[in-house]
Design a protein around this motif. Sequence first.
Motif, PDB file in Angstrom:
ATOM      1  N   UNK A 111       9.061  13.549  -2.990  1.00  0.00           N
ATOM      2  CA  UNK A 111       9.993  12.554  -2.435  1.00  0.00           C
ATOM      3  C   UNK A 111       9.762  11.201  -3.073  1.00  0.00           C
ATOM      4  N   UNK A 112       9.590  11.177  -4.372  1.00  0.00           N
ATOM      5  CA  UNK A 112       9.267   9.930  -5.053  1.00  0.00           C
ATOM      6  C   UNK A 112      10.517   9.112  -5.297  1.00  0.00           C
ATOM      7  N   UNK A 113      10.833   8.242  -4.362  1.00  0.00           N
ATOM      8  CA  UNK A 113      11.965   7.339  -4.532  1.00  0.00           C
ATOM      9  C   UNK A 113      11.418   5.922  -4.540  1.00  0.00           C
ATOM     10  N   UNK A 114      11.097   5.415  -3.404  1.00  0.00           N
ATOM     11  CA  UNK A 114      10.480   4.104  -3.273  1.00  0.00           C
ATOM     12  C   UNK A 114       9.884   4.082  -1.883  1.00  0.00           C
ATOM     13  N   UNK A 115       8.630   4.440  -1.742  1.00  0.00           N
ATOM     14  CA  UNK A 115       8.082   4.720  -0.433  1.00  0.00           C
ATOM     15  C   UNK A 115       6.702   4.094  -0.306  1.00  0.00           C
ATOM     16  N   UNK A 116       6.148   4.229   0.872  1.00  0.00           N
ATOM     17  CA  UNK A 116       4.897   3.576   1.196  1.00  0.00           C
ATOM     18  C   UNK A 116       3.899   4.568   1.759  1.00  0.00           C
ATOM     19  N   UNK A 117       2.659   4.465   1.303  1.00  0.00           N
ATOM     20  CA  UNK A 117       1.551   5.134   1.967  1.00  0.00           C
ATOM     21  C   UNK A 117       1.002   4.143   2.979  1.00  0.00           C
ATOM     22  N   UNK A 167       0.832   0.830   0.860  1.00  0.00           N
ATOM     23  CA  UNK A 167       0.845   0.883  -0.596  1.00  0.00           C
ATOM     24  C   UNK A 167       2.189   1.393  -1.066  1.00  0.00           C
ATOM     25  N   UNK A 168       2.936   0.513  -1.692  1.00  0.00           N
ATOM     26  CA  UNK A 168       4.284   0.846  -2.149  1.00  0.00           C
ATOM     27  C   UNK A 168       4.216   1.476  -3.529  1.00  0.00           C
TER      28      UNK A 168
END
Length: 476
Positions: A111-117, A167-168
Amino acid sequence: MKKWLLYIIYICVPGMLMGSCSNYLDEDTSSLVTDKINVTFTLAMNSTSSRAIITDGTGNSYENRIDADGLQVLFYDANGTKCLGKVENIVVFRTESEYIYQFMGNLTIEDAVDYTLPSCKVMVFANSAEMDTNTDPTSLTFDYDAEKFKNESVNIPMWGAASFTNLRLAPGTNTDLGTIYLLRAMAKVEVTLSDEAAAEFNLTGVSLNKYNEKGYCLPSDASGIEKTDDAWQNKVGDIGLFNEFSSPRTAELAFMPTGNGYVLYLSEYENTDNSAYMTVTLTDKAGEQVKLNEPYLYFKNYDKGERFNVVRNHCYQYRIKSVENGGELQLAVKAQPWNTYEENWNYTETVTVKESGVIKWTEGSYDTMHEAEVYMKYATTAECAFTIDTPVGGTWYASLIPVSGNYDAFAFESEASGEVGKQATLRIKTTQDDVTENSKAELQIVVRTIDGRTIMVNNLLGQSSSETKYTLVQSK
């Protein structure tokens, strides 16, 4: 004085976190596409003056040495107990500074779009046993074979960590994780003579009678450590670092002679009863052995009489000041964090490029150029020529280091290495035909000398340019 070339390590990790990471991403993540993500960070020794180096012939600072082939980087949850993914296929590149190395490897994130851990911890394992995503990092140990550490055939195990919140991670860009500091899992013990004592005596031998044959790679309460920097180490002190693996052996272990004394690298040891001690041997200038009432050195504060443990990432310095009263050693003992002070040597001046030899781009092989940025379109090949004059007998090689956009947007179409002193030509092509954003890569060129030193070439743009390298840009 011999000078070491020391390095901070700069790591670029393009790729994706493994499927177990998906539970830690934002709920609004919608795409099921995997994409390439660049993560950058630096590694440094836990000391403001000490830089890590790579074992590729660039120097021999054993105490800071890292085997690049065995470097392991893993992502964990905030507690450091659940592994989210491991960086694979790490390879090394050189960057714009002779003090920096860049690595590239593969992570996997779905799901690598623009996400945060929301929270995670990055752990770095250097010179240690093989890790996988199921290994409990707190259980990781190393064998202490004294002879191998004395002859430097194995490297000192190191570990470091840094924690992150929110972490974006965005595909095609670099997420800078800052600096991760490494702790050595061993201690260093030095025995020397003061100048006054050296005028009368020679130190001819030092040995230890007891030590541990194994050690833990991580300090105590590693799961609770947010960042292994100087501030953390100063705060927790010896108690927060010490994590002995009790495996005692009683046997005489000789120290290694150095230019001004003797040294030994040790696994941690809990000194409960002063039963571990060193024995020293002195001779006078005529070569006769000096009779000492008590030729022993203990792990203790001699002023207060308090014993101390042998703690990881610490240096214990014993200086023999004199021999008094017919055979009593007078000592100065210092126990402190292990900070090294090797001198940095900038080798850049040994690479010379005449003004006639700076990089010249072939007109018509690229689209446009703006200062040090070379713009290219799809299905084009840019060509440039240059000549590096010295060091004589050296070789050069070039790398394309992704900066943003597509990781493999550029590739060499010709040989990317050659001999110093001969005119060189590079041909670089674009590879992406469906470009939605600019892709950038830095053209980096290094020289390897006859004696194995690796030097970054930062004067190929000429004296009139304020830049040290060209950046290739594939325009939208």
